[in-house]
Write a protein that holds these residues in place. Structure first.
Motif, short mmCIF file in Angstrom:
data_model
loop_
_atom_site.label_atom_id
_atom_site.label_comp_id
_atom_site.label_asym_id
_atom_site.label_seq_id
_atom_site.Cartn_x
_atom_site.Cartn_y
_atom_site.Cartn_z
N PRO A 77 58.27 42.66 35.19
CA PRO A 77 57.15 43.27 35.92
C PRO A 77 55.80 42.67 35.52
O PRO A 77 55.57 42.36 34.35
CB PRO A 77 57.23 44.75 35.51
CG PRO A 77 58.64 44.95 35.06
CD PRO A 77 59.07 43.65 34.45
N LEU A 78 54.94 42.53 36.50
CA LEU A 78 53.66 41.84 36.30
C LEU A 78 52.54 42.81 35.95
O LEU A 78 52.45 43.90 36.52
CB LEU A 78 53.27 41.10 37.58
CG LEU A 78 54.20 39.99 38.05
CD1 LEU A 78 53.85 39.57 39.47
CD2 LEU A 78 54.12 38.79 37.11
N PRO A 79 51.67 42.42 35.02
CA PRO A 79 50.45 43.21 34.82
C PRO A 79 49.61 43.17 36.09
O PRO A 79 49.67 42.21 36.87
CB PRO A 79 49.75 42.51 33.66
CG PRO A 79 50.30 41.11 33.67
CD PRO A 79 51.70 41.22 34.17
N VAL A 80 48.82 44.22 36.30
CA VAL A 80 48.14 44.42 37.59
C VAL A 80 46.63 44.32 37.42
O VAL A 80 46.05 44.93 36.52
CB VAL A 80 48.50 45.81 38.17
CG1 VAL A 80 47.74 46.06 39.48
CG2 VAL A 80 50.00 45.91 38.41
N VAL A 81 46.01 43.55 38.32
CA VAL A 81 44.56 43.54 38.47
C VAL A 81 44.24 44.31 39.75
O VAL A 81 44.60 43.89 40.85
CB VAL A 81 44.00 42.11 38.56
CG1 VAL A 81 42.48 42.15 38.83
CG2 VAL A 81 44.30 41.33 37.29
N LEU A 82 43.62 45.46 39.61
CA LEU A 82 43.27 46.31 40.75
C LEU A 82 41.87 45.94 41.20
O LEU A 82 40.88 46.23 40.52
CB LEU A 82 43.34 47.78 40.35
CG LEU A 82 42.90 48.81 41.40
CD1 LEU A 82 43.76 48.72 42.65
CD2 LEU A 82 42.94 50.22 40.82
N TYR A 83 41.76 45.29 42.37
CA TYR A 83 40.48 44.79 42.84
C TYR A 83 39.79 45.82 43.74
O TYR A 83 40.38 46.33 44.69
CB TYR A 83 40.64 43.47 43.61
CG TYR A 83 39.29 42.91 44.00
CD1 TYR A 83 38.55 42.15 43.10
CD2 TYR A 83 38.72 43.20 45.23
CE1 TYR A 83 37.29 41.68 43.42
CE2 TYR A 83 37.45 42.73 45.55
CZ TYR A 83 36.75 41.97 44.65
OH TYR A 83 35.50 41.52 44.97
N LEU A 84 38.50 46.08 43.42
CA LEU A 84 37.69 47.05 44.15
C LEU A 84 36.48 46.32 44.73
O LEU A 84 35.67 45.77 43.99
CB LEU A 84 37.24 48.18 43.22
CG LEU A 84 38.37 48.82 42.41
CD1 LEU A 84 37.80 49.80 41.39
CD2 LEU A 84 39.36 49.53 43.32
N PHE A 85 36.34 46.32 46.05
CA PHE A 85 35.29 45.54 46.72
C PHE A 85 33.91 46.16 46.54
O PHE A 85 33.76 47.33 46.20
CB PHE A 85 35.62 45.37 48.21
CG PHE A 85 35.65 46.66 49.00
CD1 PHE A 85 34.48 47.24 49.47
CD2 PHE A 85 36.86 47.28 49.29
CE1 PHE A 85 34.51 48.41 50.21
CE2 PHE A 85 36.89 48.45 50.04
CZ PHE A 85 35.71 49.02 50.50
#
Length: 321
Positions: A77-85
Protein backbone atom coordinates in the motif's frame (compact mmCIF):
# COMPACT_ATOMS: atom_id res chain seq x y z
CA UNK A 1 -20.98 75.45 -11.15
CA UNK A 2 -23.41 75.18 -14.03
CA UNK A 3 -26.08 72.51 -14.15
CA UNK A 4 -24.51 71.00 -17.24
CA UNK A 5 -21.11 70.67 -15.54
CA UNK A 6 -22.68 69.10 -12.47
CA UNK A 7 -24.48 66.56 -14.65
CA UNK A 8 -21.25 65.74 -16.47
CA UNK A 9 -19.47 65.14 -13.16
CA UNK A 10 -22.30 62.86 -11.95
CA UNK A 11 -22.31 60.95 -15.24
CA UNK A 12 -18.53 60.56 -15.12
CA UNK A 13 -18.71 59.26 -11.57
CA UNK A 14 -21.43 56.76 -12.51
CA UNK A 15 -19.44 55.64 -15.56
CA UNK A 16 -16.32 55.17 -13.43
CA UNK A 17 -18.26 53.12 -10.87
CA UNK A 18 -19.77 50.91 -13.57
CA UNK A 19 -16.36 50.46 -15.19
CA UNK A 20 -14.86 49.49 -11.82
CA UNK A 21 -17.58 46.90 -11.23
CA UNK A 22 -17.16 45.47 -14.73
CA UNK A 23 -13.39 45.29 -14.28
CA UNK A 24 -13.83 43.52 -10.94
CA UNK A 25 -16.19 41.00 -12.54
CA UNK A 26 -13.76 40.42 -15.41
CA UNK A 27 -10.87 39.90 -13.01
CA UNK A 28 -12.95 37.50 -10.92
CA UNK A 29 -13.91 35.54 -14.06
CA UNK A 30 -10.29 35.45 -15.24
CA UNK A 31 -9.08 34.36 -11.82
CA UNK A 32 -11.65 31.59 -11.70
CA UNK A 33 -10.61 30.34 -15.15
CA UNK A 34 -6.96 30.34 -14.11
CA UNK A 35 -7.80 28.48 -10.90
CA UNK A 36 -9.91 25.83 -12.65
CA UNK A 37 -7.73 24.17 -15.30
CA UNK A 38 -8.64 21.04 -17.28
CA UNK A 39 -7.28 17.66 -16.14
CA UNK A 40 -3.47 17.54 -16.36
CA UNK A 41 -1.74 15.30 -18.90
CA UNK A 42 -0.51 12.03 -17.45
CA UNK A 43 3.15 11.84 -16.51
CA UNK A 44 5.36 8.97 -17.54
CA UNK A 45 4.90 5.98 -15.27
CA UNK A 46 1.74 7.35 -13.67
CA UNK A 47 -1.83 6.12 -13.94
CA UNK A 48 -4.98 7.86 -12.77
CA UNK A 49 -8.49 6.88 -11.71
CA UNK A 50 -10.79 9.88 -12.11
CA UNK A 51 -14.21 11.03 -10.95
CA UNK A 52 -14.62 8.85 -7.86
CA UNK A 53 -17.43 10.02 -5.59
CA UNK A 54 -16.10 10.14 -2.04
CA UNK A 55 -18.97 11.79 -0.19
CA UNK A 56 -22.43 13.23 -0.59
CA UNK A 57 -23.21 16.66 0.85
CA UNK A 58 -26.50 18.60 1.15
CA UNK A 59 -25.23 20.48 -1.92
CA UNK A 60 -24.42 17.42 -4.00
CA UNK A 61 -21.70 14.77 -4.36
CA UNK A 62 -17.96 15.48 -4.33
CA UNK A 63 -15.36 13.74 -6.49
CA UNK A 64 -11.69 12.87 -6.28
CA UNK A 65 -8.93 11.59 -8.57
CA UNK A 66 -6.16 9.15 -7.61
CA UNK A 67 -2.73 9.34 -9.26
CA UNK A 68 -0.50 6.30 -8.65
CA UNK A 69 2.69 4.73 -9.95
CA UNK A 70 1.70 2.49 -12.86
CA UNK A 71 3.89 -0.30 -11.45
CA UNK A 72 2.51 -0.10 -7.90
CA UNK A 73 2.22 -3.49 -6.21
CA UNK A 74 -1.16 -4.41 -4.69
CA UNK A 75 0.72 -5.99 -1.78
CA UNK A 76 2.51 -2.73 -0.90
CA UNK A 77 0.00 0.00 0.00
CA UNK A 78 1.15 3.48 -0.93
CA UNK A 79 1.49 6.48 1.38
CA UNK A 80 -1.01 9.17 0.43
CA UNK A 81 -0.59 12.83 -0.47
CA UNK A 82 -4.01 14.46 -0.11
CA UNK A 83 -4.02 17.50 -2.40
CA UNK A 84 -6.26 20.48 -1.55
CA UNK A 85 -6.63 23.19 -4.21
CA UNK A 86 -6.47 26.95 -3.70
CA UNK A 87 -8.60 29.81 -4.97
CA UNK A 88 -9.77 31.85 -2.00
CA UNK A 89 -12.24 29.10 -1.01
CA UNK A 90 -14.47 30.44 -3.82
CA UNK A 91 -12.77 29.04 -6.94
CA UNK A 92 -10.45 26.23 -7.98
CA UNK A 93 -10.79 22.55 -8.77
CA UNK A 94 -9.01 19.27 -8.16
CA UNK A 95 -7.06 19.52 -11.44
CA UNK A 96 -5.16 22.50 -10.05
CA UNK A 97 -2.55 20.19 -8.50
CA UNK A 98 -0.48 20.42 -11.71
CA UNK A 99 0.51 24.02 -10.89
CA UNK A 100 2.40 22.91 -7.77
CA UNK A 101 3.57 19.63 -9.37
CA UNK A 102 1.26 17.67 -7.11
CA UNK A 103 0.88 14.72 -9.48
CA UNK A 104 4.68 14.45 -9.76
CA UNK A 105 4.82 12.75 -6.36
CA UNK A 106 3.14 9.73 -7.97
CA UNK A 107 6.44 9.19 -9.80
CA UNK A 108 8.16 8.79 -6.43
CA UNK A 109 6.14 6.14 -4.66
CA UNK A 110 3.06 8.08 -3.52
CA UNK A 111 -0.64 7.91 -4.24
CA UNK A 112 -1.81 11.48 -4.83
CA UNK A 113 -5.49 11.96 -4.02
CA UNK A 114 -6.81 15.27 -5.35
CA UNK A 115 -10.26 16.20 -4.07
CA UNK A 116 -13.06 18.67 -4.54
CA UNK A 117 -14.51 20.69 -1.69
CA UNK A 118 -17.44 23.09 -1.68
CA UNK A 119 -16.84 26.69 -2.74
CA UNK A 120 -17.87 29.42 -0.34
CA UNK A 121 -20.76 30.58 -2.55
CA UNK A 122 -22.22 27.07 -2.14
CA UNK A 123 -21.60 26.71 1.60
CA UNK A 124 -19.63 28.75 4.15
CA UNK A 125 -17.14 27.44 6.69
CA UNK A 126 -17.00 24.81 8.21
CA UNK A 127 -18.34 23.02 5.11
CA UNK A 128 -14.89 22.99 3.47
CA UNK A 129 -13.08 21.27 6.34
CA UNK A 130 -15.97 18.83 6.71
CA UNK A 131 -15.41 17.88 3.07
CA UNK A 132 -11.68 17.36 3.68
CA UNK A 133 -12.37 15.23 6.75
CA UNK A 134 -14.78 13.10 4.72
CA UNK A 135 -12.00 12.55 2.16
CA UNK A 136 -9.65 11.29 4.88
CA UNK A 137 -12.30 8.88 6.11
CA UNK A 138 -12.96 7.69 2.54
CA UNK A 139 -9.25 7.04 1.97
CA UNK A 140 -9.09 4.87 5.06
CA UNK A 141 -12.34 3.07 4.35
CA UNK A 142 -11.32 2.27 0.76
CA UNK A 143 -7.58 1.85 1.25
CA UNK A 144 -7.48 -1.86 0.41
CA UNK A 145 -9.42 -1.46 -2.84
CA UNK A 146 -7.14 1.27 -4.21
CA UNK A 147 -3.80 0.19 -2.74
CA UNK A 148 -3.57 3.07 -0.25
CA UNK A 149 -2.10 3.19 3.23
CA UNK A 150 -4.62 5.03 5.40
CA UNK A 151 -2.14 5.23 8.27
CA UNK A 152 0.25 7.39 6.21
CA UNK A 153 -1.54 10.51 4.92
CA UNK A 154 -0.06 13.96 4.34
CA UNK A 155 -2.25 16.97 3.53
CA UNK A 156 -0.74 19.25 0.88
CA UNK A 157 -2.17 22.51 -0.44
CA UNK A 158 -1.48 26.08 -1.45
CA UNK A 159 -3.27 29.29 -0.43
CA UNK A 160 -6.83 28.33 0.64
CA UNK A 161 -5.72 24.72 0.22
CA UNK A 162 -2.75 25.41 2.50
CA UNK A 163 -5.13 26.79 5.12
CA UNK A 164 -7.30 23.66 4.92
CA UNK A 165 -4.24 21.39 5.03
CA UNK A 166 -3.06 23.13 8.20
CA UNK A 167 -6.52 22.97 9.75
CA UNK A 168 -6.77 19.29 8.85
CA UNK A 169 -3.43 18.76 10.59
CA UNK A 170 -4.23 20.52 13.86
CA UNK A 171 -7.88 19.44 14.29
CA UNK A 172 -7.43 15.68 14.07
CA UNK A 173 -9.00 14.98 17.47
CA UNK A 174 -11.65 17.75 17.40
CA UNK A 175 -15.13 16.28 17.06
CA UNK A 176 -16.77 19.60 16.20
CA UNK A 177 -14.61 19.89 13.08
CA UNK A 178 -15.18 16.30 11.93
CA UNK A 179 -18.66 16.90 10.49
CA UNK A 180 -21.29 14.27 9.75
CA UNK A 181 -20.77 13.59 6.04
CA UNK A 182 -20.40 10.01 4.85
CA UNK A 183 -18.46 7.85 5.19
CA UNK A 184 -18.61 7.66 8.97
CA UNK A 185 -16.83 5.48 11.49
CA UNK A 186 -14.41 6.00 14.36
CA UNK A 187 -11.96 3.63 12.66
CA UNK A 188 -11.61 6.07 9.76
CA UNK A 189 -11.46 9.40 11.61
CA UNK A 190 -8.47 10.80 13.43
CA UNK A 191 -5.20 12.63 12.81
CA UNK A 192 -3.23 12.68 9.60
CA UNK A 193 0.52 12.14 9.65
CA UNK A 194 2.06 15.25 8.03
CA UNK A 195 1.19 18.69 6.60
CA UNK A 196 2.67 20.66 3.71
CA UNK A 197 1.24 24.19 3.86
CA UNK A 198 2.18 26.52 1.01
CA UNK A 199 1.38 30.22 1.67
CA UNK A 200 -1.90 29.44 3.41
CA UNK A 201 -3.68 32.05 5.54
CA UNK A 202 -4.08 31.21 9.21
CA UNK A 203 -5.64 33.83 11.48
CA UNK A 204 -8.40 35.44 9.42
CA UNK A 205 -9.16 37.94 12.20
CA UNK A 206 -5.69 39.47 11.77
CA UNK A 207 -4.98 39.08 8.06
CA UNK A 208 -6.36 42.53 7.22
CA UNK A 209 -4.07 44.36 9.67
CA UNK A 210 -1.03 42.46 8.39
CA UNK A 211 -1.63 43.18 4.71
CA UNK A 212 -0.86 46.81 4.06
CA UNK A 213 -1.67 46.96 0.35
CA UNK A 214 -4.63 44.61 0.38
CA UNK A 215 -5.91 44.59 3.94
CA UNK A 216 -9.01 46.69 3.55
CA UNK A 217 -10.22 44.32 0.86
CA UNK A 218 -9.92 41.36 3.24
CA UNK A 219 -12.25 43.17 5.64
CA UNK A 220 -14.70 44.24 2.91
CA UNK A 221 -18.16 42.71 2.83
CA UNK A 222 -17.55 40.95 -0.47
CA UNK A 223 -13.96 39.79 0.17
CA UNK A 224 -12.95 36.15 -0.17
CA UNK A 225 -12.45 36.00 3.60
CA UNK A 226 -15.92 37.46 4.29
CA UNK A 227 -17.52 35.06 1.83
CA UNK A 228 -15.74 32.13 3.46
CA UNK A 229 -16.71 33.08 7.02
CA UNK A 230 -20.21 34.26 6.15
CA UNK A 231 -19.48 37.89 7.05
CA UNK A 232 -16.72 40.36 7.77
CA UNK A 233 -13.94 38.92 9.95
CA UNK A 234 -14.21 41.71 12.53
CA UNK A 235 -17.91 40.93 12.99
CA UNK A 236 -17.46 37.14 12.99
CA UNK A 237 -14.60 36.61 15.42
CA UNK A 238 -15.88 33.27 16.73
CA UNK A 239 -16.18 31.95 13.18
CA UNK A 240 -12.67 33.21 12.40
CA UNK A 241 -11.35 31.53 15.56
CA UNK A 242 -12.99 28.23 14.60
CA UNK A 243 -11.33 28.44 11.16
CA UNK A 244 -7.89 29.17 12.64
CA UNK A 245 -5.55 26.15 12.72
CA UNK A 246 -3.73 27.72 15.69
CA UNK A 247 -6.89 27.37 17.80
CA UNK A 248 -6.46 23.59 17.99
CA UNK A 249 -2.71 23.29 18.45
CA UNK A 250 -1.55 21.14 21.34
CA UNK A 251 1.41 18.77 21.82
CA UNK A 252 1.67 15.79 19.46
CA UNK A 253 0.61 17.54 16.25
CA UNK A 254 1.79 15.98 12.98
CA UNK A 255 5.00 17.51 11.58
CA UNK A 256 4.54 20.65 9.44
CA UNK A 257 6.47 22.00 6.47
CA UNK A 258 5.37 25.60 5.85
CA UNK A 259 6.55 27.49 2.75
CA UNK A 260 5.73 31.14 2.11
CA UNK A 261 6.89 34.04 -0.05
CA UNK A 262 8.31 37.14 1.65
CA UNK A 263 6.50 39.45 -0.82
CA UNK A 264 3.04 37.92 -0.48
CA UNK A 265 0.54 40.79 -0.23
CA UNK A 266 -2.59 38.63 -0.26
CA UNK A 267 -1.70 36.14 2.47
CA UNK A 268 1.17 37.85 4.31
CA UNK A 269 4.11 35.81 5.52
CA UNK A 270 3.24 36.77 9.12
CA UNK A 271 0.34 34.32 8.86
CA UNK A 272 2.75 31.41 8.43
CA UNK A 273 5.14 32.81 11.02
CA UNK A 274 2.36 32.78 13.63
CA UNK A 275 1.41 29.19 12.80
CA UNK A 276 5.04 28.04 12.86
CA UNK A 277 5.72 29.67 16.24
CA UNK A 278 2.51 28.36 17.78
CA UNK A 279 3.48 24.82 16.76
CA UNK A 280 6.97 25.20 18.22
CA UNK A 281 5.60 26.68 21.45
CA UNK A 282 3.71 23.42 22.06
CA UNK A 283 6.77 21.28 21.33
CA UNK A 284 5.75 20.24 17.83
CA UNK A 285 7.94 19.76 14.76
CA UNK A 286 7.63 22.61 12.26
CA UNK A 287 9.88 23.97 9.54
CA UNK A 288 9.21 27.39 7.98
CA UNK A 289 10.90 28.10 4.65
CA UNK A 290 10.54 31.66 3.32
CA UNK A 291 11.21 32.28 -0.37
CA UNK A 292 12.66 35.78 -0.64
CA UNK A 293 10.84 38.00 -3.12
CA UNK A 294 8.11 35.49 -3.94
CA UNK A 295 4.52 36.69 -4.05
CA UNK A 296 1.25 34.89 -3.65
CA UNK A 297 1.00 33.88 -7.28
CA UNK A 298 4.71 33.21 -7.87
CA UNK A 299 3.90 29.66 -8.87
CA UNK A 300 7.28 29.09 -10.55
CA UNK A 301 8.99 29.79 -7.23
CA UNK A 302 6.91 27.18 -5.44
CA UNK A 303 7.17 24.62 -8.26
CA UNK A 304 10.95 24.80 -8.62
CA UNK A 305 13.12 21.71 -8.33
CA UNK A 306 14.49 23.05 -5.04
CA UNK A 307 11.06 23.31 -3.44
CA UNK A 308 9.84 20.06 -4.97
CA UNK A 309 12.82 18.19 -3.54
CA UNK A 310 12.39 19.88 -0.15
CA UNK A 311 8.76 18.74 0.00
CA UNK A 312 9.64 15.27 -1.25
CA UNK A 313 12.36 14.93 1.40
CA UNK A 314 9.89 15.97 4.09
CA UNK A 315 7.30 13.46 2.85
CA UNK A 316 9.86 10.68 2.59
CA UNK A 317 11.04 11.34 6.13
CA UNK A 318 7.58 11.26 7.69
CA UNK A 319 5.65 8.84 5.47
CA UNK A 320 8.27 6.36 4.31
CA UNK A 321 10.82 6.08 7.11
Amino acid sequence: MTLQLALLIVLAAVAAFVAYKLLAKCLEWFGRKMAEPPPPPLLEGVEVVRDIEFTSTPDGPLLLDIYKPADASPSAPLPVVLYLFGGGWQAGNRHQLQGLRGQDYAQHGYAVVSIEYRHSHVAIFPAQIHDCKAAVRWIRQNAAEYGLDGSRIAAFGGSAGGHLAALLGTSGAVADIEGDLPPQGDDYAGPIQAVVDLFGPTDLSRIAEQTHRFGTRHEAKGSVVSKFLGGRPSLNLEQAKAANPITYIRPSMPPFLIIHGSADWISPVQQSEMLHQALLDQGNESELHVIEGAGHVSIKSFASDEIFNKIRGFLDKHLKS
